[in-house]
Design an enzyme around this catalytic site. Structure first.
Site, PDB file in Angstrom:
ATOM      1  N   ARG A 230       0.837  -1.191   0.000  1.00 39.21           N
ATOM      2  CA  ARG A 230       0.000   0.000   0.000  1.00 39.21           C
ATOM      3  C   ARG A 230       0.877   1.248   0.000  1.00 39.21           C
ATOM      4  O   ARG A 230       0.532   2.269  -0.595  1.00 39.21           O
ATOM      5  CB  ARG A 230      -0.942   0.008   1.216  1.00 39.21           C
ATOM      6  CG  ARG A 230      -1.703   1.316   1.377  1.00 39.21           C
ATOM      7  CD  ARG A 230      -2.833   1.232   2.393  1.00 39.21           C
ATOM      8  NE  ARG A 230      -2.480   0.538   3.606  1.00 39.21           N
ATOM      9  CZ  ARG A 230      -1.779   1.077   4.619  1.00 39.21           C
ATOM     10  NH1 ARG A 230      -1.345   2.315   4.544  1.00 39.21           N
ATOM     11  NH2 ARG A 230      -1.529   0.363   5.696  1.00 39.21           N
TER      12      ARG A 230
ATOM     13  N   LYS B 171      -8.537   6.785 -19.095  1.00 36.69           N
ATOM     14  CA  LYS B 171      -8.820   7.271 -20.441  1.00 36.69           C
ATOM     15  C   LYS B 171      -7.591   7.149 -21.332  1.00 36.69           C
ATOM     16  O   LYS B 171      -7.104   6.062 -21.566  1.00 36.69           O
ATOM     17  CB  LYS B 171      -9.330   8.711 -20.382  1.00 36.69           C
ATOM     18  CG  LYS B 171     -10.525   9.042 -19.469  1.00 36.69           C
ATOM     19  CD  LYS B 171     -11.434   7.988 -19.033  1.00 36.69           C
ATOM     20  CE  LYS B 171     -12.696   8.501 -18.355  1.00 36.69           C
ATOM     21  NZ  LYS B 171     -12.697   8.357 -16.901  1.00 36.69           N
TER      22      LYS B 171
ATOM     23  N   TYR C  13     -16.805  17.867 -14.850  1.00 35.61           N
ATOM     24  CA  TYR C  13     -17.242  16.476 -14.962  1.00 35.61           C
ATOM     25  C   TYR C  13     -18.271  16.138 -13.882  1.00 35.61           C
ATOM     26  O   TYR C  13     -18.132  16.548 -12.733  1.00 35.61           O
ATOM     27  CB  TYR C  13     -16.018  15.555 -14.868  1.00 35.61           C
ATOM     28  CG  TYR C  13     -16.328  14.103 -14.617  1.00 35.61           C
ATOM     29  CD1 TYR C  13     -17.137  13.370 -15.487  1.00 35.61           C
ATOM     30  CD2 TYR C  13     -15.814  13.452 -13.502  1.00 35.61           C
ATOM     31  CE1 TYR C  13     -17.424  12.037 -15.247  1.00 35.61           C
ATOM     32  CE2 TYR C  13     -16.087  12.123 -13.255  1.00 35.61           C
ATOM     33  CZ  TYR C  13     -16.902  11.421 -14.130  1.00 35.61           C
ATOM     34  OH  TYR C  13     -17.191  10.088 -13.888  1.00 35.61           O
TER      35      TYR C  13
ATOM     36  N   ASP D 267      -7.369  19.512 -14.642  1.00 33.84           N
ATOM     37  CA  ASP D 267      -7.684  18.154 -15.054  1.00 33.84           C
ATOM     38  C   ASP D 267      -7.347  18.063 -16.545  1.00 33.84           C
ATOM     39  O   ASP D 267      -8.027  18.641 -17.385  1.00 33.84           O
ATOM     40  CB  ASP D 267      -9.163  17.863 -14.805  1.00 33.84           C
ATOM     41  CG  ASP D 267      -9.542  16.415 -15.105  1.00 33.84           C
ATOM     42  OD1 ASP D 267      -8.840  15.778 -15.913  1.00 33.84           O
ATOM     43  OD2 ASP D 267     -10.549  15.930 -14.560  1.00 33.84           O
TER      44      ASP D 267
END
Length: 455
Positions: A81, A236, A134, A211
């Site tokens: 982690r 994406k 978004y 972004d």
């Protein structure tokens, strides 16, 4: 264009941008300054041959824990982690790809990235966000962060608002300005240097986040324009194959303290990607420059076909020469993308009709929801699906899909109506995509065409 100074070195006319080397407190940075081009960095940064086996491609390290030779005496890894060889390698790749970047942090999703950034602001903070944000980001700002940490968000039309209007939105507790450019789904363009200048002059000195998902590190370099953080939904374009969910932040060298804070939260919150996902995304990033050129060229061809169609009311693609902010689109190009675009326009001459500017197009089909749905179900190559940025072409209706969480009145104000269709143009053959769009438009138009009288 005046070369941008990054870590003491200037970007050059061939698009080569050095990325600084710095590592402290577990924050991973590009290993060394270099003058390699974008594609070379995509393939080689973070992908050094394995020292033990000589493997050219980084192996997948699935172990969750690591042997220590003594208490606290380890080889840089304790628990996956906190750090994993695949995540570290991929973060090195990301820091090298985002021009001006020195630190990169990978997260389990774009939404986890958003949540971590907003949590880092602490309680009762105020932020300014572009109004056409978004839907998932809007949802987190207004329904999660607002309730859980008292976050206040002022949504502003950062594309069209004048300086005084934007200045009026600042408060003493304004800690962040959230930019998408182009916005999702109406592809509004924000003049990032202008917003950065306003932020620097504000008494609260807020950070500026961009972004950069829609353009990817290939077409846009917000850090070179003054941004403090760049965010990506790696799901994406960076991964590019619709098989990984992941997000990332990239920061410049002078934001080392902020990178340390975000790295702490990345570990404490634990929204980290798996080693296998990091391996897949790093593999996808190796072809980012090739795919983005194809996405852009195909999108320009499809946008021009839409522009010619009598069944389309409006085409929104900033790369089109007819787009009102086409000049800003060109000025916003990264150094390496500008080299590609200039060459593309030179080769195609007056027939270009614009220049490649990413793979996203939005358009308003003549009619309403019925015509939009008919178009979306009549395509053969464009798959009706959410998301974007994969090698395959996708199409969707934002008002009922990706932006359904935004209240109807606000959607209408933003221009997200039932006839607004969003296309993610893939890397198939351009002529096939154009033919598919044209036949689907004819199918949609047939809904409103009265039947011819029988003989």
């Amino acid at each position: 264009m005046t070369p941008a100074i990054i870590n003491g070195a200037a970007s050059t006319s061939n698009g080569r941008v050095p990325n600084g080397a710095h590592a402290a407190n577990g924050v991973h940075a590009a290993k060394k300054a270099n003058q390699d081009g974008f594609g070379t960095r995509a393939i080689h940064a973070g992908s050094e041959a394995n020292e033990e086996t000589g493997a050219v491609i980084p192996p997948i390290s699935l172990s969750t824990t690591y042997k220590q030779n003594g208490i606290g005496n380890h080889k840089g890894f304790e628990y996956s982690r906190s750090g994993n060889p695949n995540r570290n390698a991929f973060e090195t790749t990301l820091a090298a790809l985002e021009a001006g970047g020195a630190y990169a942090l990978a997260f389990a999703s774009g939404s986890a990235t958003t949540a971590t950034v907003l949590q880092s602001l602490g309680p009762d903070a105020h932020i300014i966000s572009v109004n056409d944000v978004y839907g998932g980001t809007f949802r987190y700002m207004t329904r999660v962060a607002a309730e859980n940490q008292g976050l206040q968000t002022t949504f502003v039309d950062l594309e069209n608002a004048d300086d005084d209007t934007i200045r009026a939105a600042f408060r003493p507790n304004t800690k962040l300005i959230w930019i998408e450019s182009p916005t999702n789904p109406t592809l509004r363009l924000i003049d990032i240097p202008r917003i950065v200048a306003l932020a620097r002059a504000a008494p609260s000195d807020p950070l500026v986040l961009v972004d950069n998902t829609f353009l990817s590190p290939f077409y846009s370099s917000p850090l070179l324009q003054g941004a403090d953080l760049v965010m990506h939904s790696l799901t994406k374009y960076v991964n590019g194959h619709s098989d990984v969910v992941m997000g990332a932040l990239v920061l410049p060298a002078h934001r080392a303290a902020l990178a340390d804070k975000l790295r702490f939260l990345q570990n404490a919150i634990g929204a980290v990607p798996s080693p296998y996902d990091c391996w897949l995304a790093q593999r996808g990033a190796k072809t980012l420059h090739l795919r983005m050129k194809a996405h852009g060229a195909n999108a320009l061809a499809v946008a021009r076909a839409l522009q010619r169609s009598p069944h389309v009311e409006e085409v929104i693609y900033p790369g089109l020469a007819s787009h009102p902010r086409n000049d800003l689109a060109y000025r916003s190009l990264s150094p390496h993308a500008r080299v590609f675009v200039d060459r593309y326009v030179e080769e195609h001459g007056d027939d270009a009709g614009g220049f490649p500017y990413g793979g996203m197009i939005s358009f308003r089909i003549r009619g309403g929801a019925a015509e939009a749905e008919r178009f979306l179900t009549a395509t053969r190559l464009f798959t009706l699906a959410e998301s974007l940025g994969g090698v395959e072409s996708l199409a969707e209706l934002p008002a009922q899909m990706t932006h359904g969480s935004i209240p109807p009145a606000e959607r209408a104000q933003l221009g997200i109506g039932d006839n607004l269709v969003r296309l993610s143009v893939g890397v198939e053959d351009a002529e096939d995509l154009v033919a598919d769009v044209e036949q689907a438009l004819e199918a949609a138009a047939a809904l409103s065409t009265p039947p011819s009288p029988s003989a």
